[in-house]
Each structure stands twice: as C-alpha cells, then as structure tokens.
Design a protein around this motif. Structure first.
Motif, mmCIF file in Angstrom:
data_model
loop_
_atom_site.group_PDB
_atom_site.id
_atom_site.type_symbol
_atom_site.label_atom_id
_atom_site.label_comp_id
_atom_site.label_asym_id
_atom_site.label_seq_id
_atom_site.Cartn_x
_atom_site.Cartn_y
_atom_site.Cartn_z
ATOM 1 N N SER A 1 0.851 -1.189 0.000
ATOM 2 C CA SER A 1 0.000 0.000 0.000
ATOM 3 C C SER A 1 0.892 1.246 0.000
ATOM 4 C CB SER A 1 -0.890 0.009 1.242
ATOM 5 O OG SER A 1 -1.734 1.147 1.257
ATOM 6 N N PRO A 2 0.600 2.245 -0.824
ATOM 7 C CA PRO A 2 1.488 3.410 -0.927
ATOM 8 C C PRO A 2 1.554 4.190 0.377
ATOM 9 C CG PRO A 2 -0.559 3.796 -2.108
ATOM 10 C CD PRO A 2 -0.567 2.348 -1.720
ATOM 11 N N GLY A 3 2.724 4.760 0.624
ATOM 12 C CA GLY A 3 2.922 5.566 1.826
ATOM 13 C C GLY A 3 2.579 7.024 1.637
ATOM 14 N N ILE A 4 2.422 7.455 0.378
ATOM 15 C CA ILE A 4 2.083 8.852 0.093
ATOM 16 C C ILE A 4 0.692 8.888 -0.506
ATOM 17 C CG2 ILE A 4 2.765 10.967 -1.083
ATOM 18 C CD1 ILE A 4 5.604 9.822 -1.279
ATOM 19 N N ARG A 5 -0.267 9.353 0.278
ATOM 20 C CA ARG A 5 -1.651 9.492 -0.155
ATOM 21 C C ARG A 5 -2.143 10.846 0.318
ATOM 22 N NH1 ARG A 5 -4.284 6.145 3.041
ATOM 23 N NH2 ARG A 5 -6.095 5.743 1.706
ATOM 24 N N LEU A 6 -2.947 11.521 -0.504
ATOM 25 C CA LEU A 6 -3.365 12.890 -0.210
ATOM 26 C C LEU A 6 -4.801 12.925 0.288
ATOM 27 C CD1 LEU A 6 -1.848 14.809 -3.264
ATOM 28 C CD2 LEU A 6 -0.729 13.944 -1.198
ATOM 29 N N ASP A 7 -5.058 13.837 1.224
ATOM 30 C CA ASP A 7 -6.427 13.999 1.716
ATOM 31 C C ASP A 7 -7.148 15.071 0.900
ATOM 32 O OD1 ASP A 7 -5.594 16.489 2.651
ATOM 33 O OD2 ASP A 7 -5.478 15.865 4.747
ATOM 34 N N GLY B 1 -5.387 18.319 0.191
ATOM 35 C CA GLY B 1 -4.137 18.291 -0.562
ATOM 36 C C GLY B 1 -2.931 18.048 0.312
ATOM 37 N N ARG B 2 -3.152 17.600 1.554
ATOM 38 C CA ARG B 2 -2.036 17.292 2.444
ATOM 39 C C ARG B 2 -1.772 15.782 2.450
ATOM 40 N NH1 ARG B 2 -4.902 21.082 5.974
ATOM 41 N NH2 ARG B 2 -5.654 19.333 7.252
ATOM 42 N N ILE B 3 -0.557 15.415 2.828
ATOM 43 C CA ILE B 3 -0.211 14.001 2.906
ATOM 44 C C ILE B 3 -0.856 13.397 4.147
ATOM 45 C CG2 ILE B 3 1.706 12.371 3.199
ATOM 46 C CD1 ILE B 3 3.387 14.274 1.488
ATOM 47 N N MET B 4 -1.538 12.294 3.967
ATOM 48 C CA MET B 4 -2.242 11.661 5.075
ATOM 49 C C MET B 4 -1.261 10.958 6.003
ATOM 50 S SD MET B 4 -5.493 10.153 2.934
ATOM 51 C CE MET B 4 -6.101 9.175 4.310
ATOM 52 N N GLU B 5 -1.475 11.138 7.300
ATOM 53 C CA GLU B 5 -0.591 10.521 8.292
ATOM 54 C C GLU B 5 -1.007 9.081 8.581
ATOM 55 O OE1 GLU B 5 1.578 11.646 12.522
ATOM 56 O OE2 GLU B 5 0.116 13.012 11.614
ATOM 57 N N TRP B 6 -2.309 8.800 8.426
ATOM 58 C CA TRP B 6 -2.831 7.465 8.677
ATOM 59 C C TRP B 6 -3.574 6.980 7.440
ATOM 60 C CZ3 TRP B 6 -3.333 11.496 12.301
ATOM 61 C CH2 TRP B 6 -2.550 11.345 13.458
ATOM 62 N N PHE B 7 -3.934 5.721 7.450
ATOM 63 C CA PHE B 7 -4.623 5.147 6.290
ATOM 64 C C PHE B 7 -5.955 5.850 6.053
ATOM 65 C CE2 PHE B 7 -7.246 2.132 3.978
ATOM 66 C CZ PHE B 7 -6.365 1.597 3.050
ATOM 67 N N TYR B 8 -6.622 6.229 7.139
ATOM 68 C CA TYR B 8 -7.881 6.961 7.038
ATOM 69 C C TYR B 8 -7.647 8.425 7.398
ATOM 70 C CZ TYR B 8 -9.974 2.304 6.961
ATOM 71 O OH TYR B 8 -10.309 1.020 6.631
ATOM 72 N N PRO B 9 -8.482 9.338 6.908
ATOM 73 C CA PRO B 9 -8.268 10.784 7.154
ATOM 74 C C PRO B 9 -8.742 11.212 8.543
ATOM 75 C CG PRO B 9 -10.205 10.483 5.778
ATOM 76 C CD PRO B 9 -9.614 9.106 5.971
ATOM 77 N N THR C 1 8.711 15.108 -8.481
ATOM 78 C CA THR C 1 7.341 14.791 -8.021
ATOM 79 C C THR C 1 6.703 16.075 -7.484
ATOM 80 O OG1 THR C 1 8.120 14.170 -5.812
ATOM 81 C CG2 THR C 1 7.955 12.409 -7.445
ATOM 82 N N PRO C 2 6.435 17.043 -8.348
ATOM 83 C CA PRO C 2 5.960 18.352 -7.875
ATOM 84 C C PRO C 2 4.632 18.287 -7.124
ATOM 85 C CG PRO C 2 5.790 18.169 -10.270
ATOM 86 C CD PRO C 2 6.604 17.010 -9.812
ATOM 87 N N GLU C 3 3.733 17.353 -7.486
ATOM 88 C CA GLU C 3 2.452 17.262 -6.781
ATOM 89 C C GLU C 3 2.678 16.854 -5.320
ATOM 90 O OE1 GLU C 3 -1.840 14.881 -6.933
ATOM 91 O OE2 GLU C 3 -0.154 14.228 -8.196
ATOM 92 N N PHE C 4 3.544 15.887 -5.115
ATOM 93 C CA PHE C 4 3.837 15.454 -3.745
ATOM 94 C C PHE C 4 4.592 16.539 -2.979
ATOM 95 C CE2 PHE C 4 3.844 10.666 -4.995
ATOM 96 C CZ PHE C 4 2.461 10.673 -4.981
ATOM 97 N N ALA D 1 3.507 18.143 0.467
ATOM 98 C CA ALA D 1 4.385 18.182 1.635
ATOM 99 C C ALA D 1 4.432 19.584 2.219
ATOM 100 C CB ALA D 1 5.786 17.717 1.248
ATOM 101 N N ARG D 2 4.504 20.577 1.364
ATOM 102 C CA ARG D 2 4.529 21.961 1.859
ATOM 103 C C ARG D 2 3.230 22.295 2.600
ATOM 104 N NH1 ARG D 2 7.421 26.549 0.905
ATOM 105 N NH2 ARG D 2 8.698 25.510 -0.679
ATOM 106 N N LYS D 3 2.121 21.886 2.053
ATOM 107 C CA LYS D 3 0.844 22.132 2.731
ATOM 108 C C LYS D 3 0.800 21.411 4.086
ATOM 109 C CE LYS D 3 -1.865 22.812 -1.499
ATOM 110 N NZ LYS D 3 -2.906 22.236 -2.378
ATOM 111 N N THR D 4 1.355 20.221 4.133
ATOM 112 C CA THR D 4 1.401 19.462 5.388
ATOM 113 C C THR D 4 2.230 20.202 6.429
ATOM 114 O OG1 THR D 4 1.238 17.409 4.105
ATOM 115 C CG2 THR D 4 1.998 17.235 6.386
ATOM 116 N N ILE D 5 3.374 20.729 5.999
ATOM 117 C CA ILE D 5 4.249 21.480 6.889
ATOM 118 C C ILE D 5 3.560 22.744 7.392
ATOM 119 C CG2 ILE D 5 6.358 22.872 6.940
ATOM 120 C CD1 ILE D 5 7.549 20.748 4.993
ATOM 121 N N GLU D 6 2.932 23.458 6.479
ATOM 122 C CA GLU D 6 2.260 24.702 6.869
ATOM 123 C C GLU D 6 1.173 24.443 7.901
ATOM 124 O OE1 GLU D 6 0.989 26.111 3.085
ATOM 125 O OE2 GLU D 6 2.937 27.018 2.565
#
Length: 808
Positions: A581-587, A590-598, A626-629, A633-638
């Motif tokens: 299962s991929p480790g990079i999934r977006l909610d 547009g942020r990277i999800m920390e868990w399998f579910y949002p 990978t500009p989308e990721f 990532a930037r949105k996740t950091i912010e």
C-alpha cells in the motif's frame, strides 16, 4: 560592491584556497570561525564546554576558584542484556489486526501493551562517570578567557590574578585513550589547589568508592546501579574504574584525607583514564596501563598525537560565510545578537563546524554510538535515559556523517545495528511469528529489542529495523565500497525484508499490504466512540511505516540488481513491493495523510512529522521530479506550523531539512534562525529542552542540504541558498557516488565548483537550471548533454577533479 563587501569576498576566497592543515599553536589567537569562547566561567552545565574522544569525555566549566570537570564514559550503563522482557504472539497480533480493521481501537489500546510490552517506562540509564573538582586558593580574576578551539579540540582557560597569568588546557585523546589537563602559571610556585573526585548518589545510595593511592593518585571504583529500575535484579550495570594521577613540576603534592593537595607548583599535568567491564574484564589493568603510558609519553607528545588524529578528520571540510562586526564577539554575545536578529552569516559556519566537532568527539571506531546526549551526561537517571530512541533520534545523530566527509564515524552505529539484529531474530521468530529481525522504538547499550512502553502512542513502533538499515545503504551510496555492500549491507537488508514479508497483511479495503499494529510515532488521532471523540493511536498502515518499508524494498531491489542476484528472495521481494500500500496518499485538503484513514489529529502541531519521511530523510518526494507530492508536503508542513509544530530542537532541525529538500532556502534559513533563538544554549548545545544532541547533528546536515543535494540521482549545487548567505565557500563535502565537492559563490550566484570523481561513470549535475561550463584538470571543456530538468550529464573519470562555472 562596497569596499567592505569586496574585502569579505576576498577573505572568503582566501580561506577557501589556503590549506588548513596547520595546528594552532598554544599562543595563537582563536579563529572566530572555529572557536567557541567566553569572557566568564560556566555558571551551569549548559554553559560548559564538551570534549571527548568518542568514548571518554568531559564537560569543562572553566571556573576560577573552583574548576569542575564533569566526566563521562560511553559504557556507563545500568542494566544487563536480557531477553526475558520479550513478549507477544502471532495469534494475538492477528487478533489485534482484525479488531483494528473493524474499527475497534478501544479494545486494542486497552490490551496490546500488556501483550507486547513490559508496560512501564524502563529505568536503565546511561550515567555520569563522576566529577573532578579543583579548588584554588584564589577566586578573583581579570582578563578572563575560556575557549574551545574546534581546530585542535582543546578546551582552555586563562586569566590574571595578582599579576600572575594562569592557564589550563584540557583535551581527550583518541590515540592514547586518556583525558589530560595541564595547568601553568607565569610565575614559579604560583599553583596551589586541591583535587577531589566524586560521583552522585543513586537515590541516596553511594555509587562509588574513592581513595588515594600513593602520593599522587585518586582512584574511584564501583558498579553502576539503578535504584527504581524495571526490576531489582536488573538495575546493576557495568563495573567501572576511574584513575586520576597528578604530576606536578615544582612544589609539593600530598594526601589530604580522600583528596590530593598541590602546593606551590610551577605547573601540573593531570592524567585521567577510566574503563568499564563492558569492554574488557581487565578494565582496571587497562586504566592503569593507559595512565602509565601517557605519563611516559608526556604532555607535548600526547597533545601532538591528539591534534594530528583529530585534524585528520576535522580538516576534511571547511565552510566559510561572510563575517560581520559581530563575528569577533564572545560566543554567548554573538548568539544573543543572532537571537535578536543581528546579521551574522558566519555564525552558521561556526555551528556547522561545531556539529562536526561533536560527531568526531562522540562517535569513533570502537566506541558506542552517540546517544541522546552524545556522551555528555551529568545524571544518574538522565532525561529519557540518554538512550537510543529509534523513531528518529539515533538516526538523526548520523544524518551529517556522509555529507560532511566523516563516513567512518558511523561504524559504531553499524556495529550496534548488527547487535540489534542478533537479538531481534529471536524476538521476530518467537513473538511475531516472522523471519528476519525486528527492533523497537527505543533500546540501550545492551541492544535489547523488547518493547518498552506503557502507552502505545509512543512505544508501539517496530519499523526501526527498516529505518536503521537505510543508513547502511546510504553509506554504500557515498562510498561505493562493494565488499561492504555484499558482506554487511545485503545480509541485513535481506533479513529485514523477510521480516516484513511475514509482518505485512492485506488491507480488506483494497487488498494491498499494510503494516501493523502500529502508530505514527508519538502522535494520536480522534475517533468517535460512544457518541464522543476520543484519542487513539493504534492503527494499520500509517504513512510512516508504509514509506519506510517502501524505501526498504526499493533499495533492496537496487542492491539485488547491482549484485546481480536473482533467486526466490528477489522474486518474493518484487511481488511484495508491487502489493505494498502506498505511503504517500493525499487527503481532501491536498495534504499528505498521516494514517490510512483521514483522521482528525488530536495534536495538529505535533513535533513528529513522520508522514514526511519520504521527503527527508527519504527521497520519494522531490520538487522537480514529483511536484504534486512536493506541494502536498509543503501544505502538510504549513498545517503543522500553524498549530505550533517544530517546537523542540530536534523537530526544528528536521524542519530545516524539509525546507532545504523543497529548495526553499529562505524558509530553511528562517527555521535555522528559530533553532538558534529558541533551542540553542550558550555553549551551542541543542535544547529539546533539555539538552539533546540530535538537534545539533540534524541542523549540521541541513546546512549541507542547503548547499548540496544528491539524493535524486544527480548533484544539485546550491539548491536552497538563502539570501543572507550572499557569498561563501565550502569544500570537502560529499555527494552520493563518492564525489567530493567544493563550491564558491558570490552575490548569491555560483562562482566556481569542483567535483572529484571516485570512479569512472556518468556524472549528473545541476545548478538552478543555469548553463554550466565543465572543464577537466587540463582546462579542456568536457562535453555534456542536458535533459529537461536542467541536469548536465557527462563522462567522469576516476580521481579526476572537474571545474564547473556558470556560462556568461
């Protein structure tokens, strides 16, 4: 350009070109780029100066009437190796997985730590060796100067009293495994003081016996204890022996109870050696032999050998940034200026060199890995036991090693990983029903692998095996050592992969493989139970687990291809990698999800940002590739920062690396400044708070990441250069594939770069999409092609230094 600016640029170029391989004499002024200095003694431990040879260290306070050397030895640990706390079963794991898939977090969190863990915080701490106190007959002074010379690894104190200049120099020698201090005075017979050796009690119980031997030696012996440890029978630790021998010139040396008294000496040399039975059963004889050998060798020869050994490492790399009027200030005043916003680019160069100094001083071949405090710990029960936290902290200690050209200082880490593997095989088989080996979120010098936590949110993490072996893979990428890859890296990689073959299970939602039961380190989410939101942490398939395992599988496939290995294992690996299962999934934001579910985060500003492992130290997220990721990532950091994230020193250091990897030099420099402002003590130690050395090492790595990156398959010059570092130079840093790199820049633009190739092969290099001119050692232009990302590709030849400049 102003005259002052021209002068700065010329001095930078001169500093870059001149050879640094000249030891500083005892009378030389300290180079402000390579010295930490003060105009007063240390009033507390966080102001003292650290020295060390990897194993034996001290914090030097530099007092006038009272000097304190707080002593350390890296194997001063409570406890003993044991597997009796290994717990768990494959049957119970499968039951917990089923419950989590069904959304039953409550029953899992109520029972899983009783099943897997000792269910309490273990007390098995690294401990101080003790203190050597010198009490002088005077307490007032003028013209005081206290310094740590980073070029020589010598701590010094000098001052005037009653017309006499008093001086002390102290260092910890790796070649001679001895700590030495020399005291001198400008007038004969002016040195008089008392020496006392002591060690703190353990919860009111004495921990050592001190006595005077002969007329010139203090000895201290004992066994490490841990009152209130996890088990009364498990608190006893190593046996130790510490010897201090005093050799005066002139004057009188005599016994004073359990102390020694020096009267009217011209100069004095103090020799300190210590050993434990962790390394050898002959630890007492070894200590005595080290003292005797050092006395026979003498001060000058000891110091010469120490400096030659140290500088062979320290002089591999030099960073020079522009100086200002603040550069000549004492370090505490200079730090205060930086904290108040005063421009001082060269302060970051000093911080960089200090990070390299700390690594050299706390991790050497044959020593233990640098722990949470390196080797500098004043406690019997240290914060977090000064242990090895494996959910980022130990790994962060070694982030800079390859980058700053100190790769061999990782050897203690690699040997420790091998010890974890030995113990981890038994636990993987007996408690998890898996092949290979496993390691937990934290351990200690005994390399035990039992789960040690009362609560799952910080202790239910067993992916450290995959993260740790990534350091071996990266080391190979820098060194190209084929024997190391074949004989050490591959066997450990294979076993960790086999563990995850058996650990991963298909998620009922999509059939893809997920890890668990697991957590996102130390963070929690909110779920609805009984009509109200409650905090939970245990889940299946958190992003960090998936990212770390994905990197493991991908790296191992690359290793198999390189070693031309094709067998049943490689086939199973390819199959598992495709099913992961991929480790990079977006909610939806547009942020990277920390868990399998949002899930909603219980603490949106949490210090761990584990779901960005793929950005750093991983390499799956890249602003060009990978500009989308990268945007996610930037949105996740912010989002994290909006809620107070990166509040600890080490977390802030991680943030600097994130922003450097996103090619955002301005924001990376902002967070470096915040690290100085909020998480740096006057001796430049990182503060969690309290002191934790991983922030020093993480920020040192980040400074290199701002100037050079090579994780995406090419060398990227000045990818995150901030405006404040307008002109500067760095040499001796390393890129993957073994390139040694030097860079000079002026007015924010590349002026010149050198790349020395380790072997024949294609070299890929980029500078902000600009045109480059590449020449060989004879000045001939080298033909290069350019791809759509602005990466220049050319044939490189072994042991050749290439010159790169921008096209005018």
């Amino acid at each position: 350009m102003s005259t002052a600016s021209k002068r700065n640029v010329l001095s930078l170029i001169a500093a870059f070109l001149l050879s640094p391989n000249i030891a500083v004499s005892e009378s030389a002024e300290h180079d402000p780029a390579h010295a930490i200095w003060f105009e007063q003694p240390a009033l507390n431990w966080d102001q003292a100066l650290p020295i060390g040879n990897g194993r034996l260290g001290a914090m030097v306070f530099g007092g006038i009437g009272h000097e304190r050397l707080q002593l350390n030895e890296d194997s001063m640990w409570a406890g003993q190796p044991t597997d009796r706390f290994n717990r768990g079963s494959k049957v119970k794991l499968d039951a917990y997985r089923e419950s989590l898939f069904n959304g039953d977090h409550a029953s899992v969190e109520q029972g899983i730590m009783r099943e897997l863990s000792i269910n309490q915080t273990p007390v098995r701490s690294h401990q101080t060796l003790g203190d050597l106190f010198l009490t002088f007959d005077h307490a007032e002074a003028s013209h005081f100067h206290r310094a740590l010379d980073l070029k020589t690894a010598v701590a010094s104190v000098s001052y005037m009293h009653d017309g006499v200049r008093f001086q002390r120099q102290t260092f910890s020698s790796q070649p001679d495994q001895i700590l030495v201090s020399r005291l001198t005075a400008s007038e004969p017979g002016a040195l008089s003081f008392t020496l006392r050796l002591s060690r703190p009690e353990d919860n009111g119980i004495p921990t050592a016996t001190t006595r005077v031997v002969g007329s010139n030696t203090l000895v201290q012996s004992g066994q490490v204890t841990q009152v209130g440890g996890i088990d009364p029978n498990d608190g006893a630790g190593v046996r130790f022996f510490n010897q201090v021998t005093v050799v005066p010139i002139g004057g009188v040396l005599k016994k004073l109870g359990k102390d020694l008294r020096v009267e009217n000496a011209d100069s004095v040399i103090i020799y300190i050696a210590a050993n434990t039975d962790f390394y050898t059963p002959d630890y007492v004889d070894r200590t005595r032999a080290q003292i005797n050998a050092a006395i026979n060798k003498g001060w000058k020869a000891l110091k010469r050998a120490h400096i030659e050994d140290y500088q062979a490492l320290y002089h591999r790399s030099v960073l020079t940034l522009e100086e200002t009027e603040n550069t000549s200030l004492p370090t505490d005043m200079r730090l205060q200026g930086v904290q108040q916003g005063a421009p001082d680019p060269a302060f970051s160069a000093l911080y960089y060199h200090y990070g390299r100094y700390l690594l050299i001083s706390s991790s050497r071949v044959g020593s233990q890995p640098a722990n949470l405090q390196g080797i500098w710990n004043r406690h019997i029960r240290a914060p977090w036991n000064a242990d090895y936290h494996l959910n980022i902290n130990l790994q962060m200690n070694y982030w800079p090693a390859d980058l700053v050209n100190l790769s061999e200082l990782q050897r203690p880490l690699f040997e420790f990983i091998k010890r974890l593997a030995v113990r981890g095989r038994k636990r993987a088989r007996e408690n998890f029903g898996a092949r290979g080996w496993v390691s937990p979120h934290a351990t200690d010098i005994w390399a035990d692998v039992w789960t040690r936590a009362a609560r799952p949110y910080w202790g239910l993490s067993h992916n450290s095996n995959a993260w740790l072996v990534s350091h071996l893979v990266e080391s190979y990428r820098f060194s190209g050592d084929e024997a190391f890859l074949r004989d050490e890296v591959y066997p450990l990689l294979r076993e960790v992969c086999e563990f995850y073959f058996d650990w991963l299970v298909p998620h009922p939602q999509n059939g893809l493989l997920v890890s668990g039961p697991a957590v996102s380190p130390e963070n929690r989410f909110l779920v609805e139970e009984g009509g109200e939101l409650v905090e939970r942490s245990t889940t299946m398939g958190p992003a960090m687990d998936q990212q770390v395992i994905g990197q493991l599988f991908k790296s191992t496939l690359e290793v198999l291809d390189h070693l031309a290995i094709s067998n049943e294992f490689s086939e199973e690996l390819e199959h598992k990698y495709r099913q992961l299962s991929p480790g990079i999934r977006l909610d939806e934001n547009g942020r990277i999800m920390e868990w399998f579910y949002p899930y909603r985060e219980a603490e949106p500003g949490h210090r761990h940002i584990s779901h960005l492992y793929a950005l750093y130290p991983g390499s799956e997220i890249h602003p060009l590739l990978t500009p989308e990721f990268a945007d996610a990532a930037r949105k996740t950091i912010e989002h994290r920062l909006e809620h107070g994230g990166a509040a600890t020193g080490w977390s802030r250091a991680w943030m600097i690396n994130f922003m450097a990897r996103l090619h955002d030099g301005e924001t990376a420099k902002h967070h470096l400044d915040v690290l100085y402002q909020r998480s740096t003590s006057s001796n430049l130690f990182d503060l969690h708070p309290p002191f934790q050395i991983d922030g020093n090492f993480g920020a040192t790595a980040a400074i290199v990441e701002m100037l050079l990156q090579s994780h995406a398959g090419y060398i990227d010059l000045l990818p995150a250069l901030p405006r404040d570092w307008a002109s500067g130079a760095v040499r001796g840093i390393k890129a993957r594939s073994g390139y040694e790199v030097g860079v000079r820049w002026r007015n924010g633009q590349l002026a010149h770069s050198t790349l020395r190739a380790r072997e024949d092969g294609l070299c890929r290099v980029r500078y902000q999409g600009r045109e480059l001119v590449i020449t060989d050692e004879q000045g001939r232009e080298v033909a290069a092609s350019k791809n759509e990302y602005g990466i220049f590709i050319f044939d490189a030849h072994a042991e050749t230094e290439y010159q790169l400049t921008t096209k005018i």
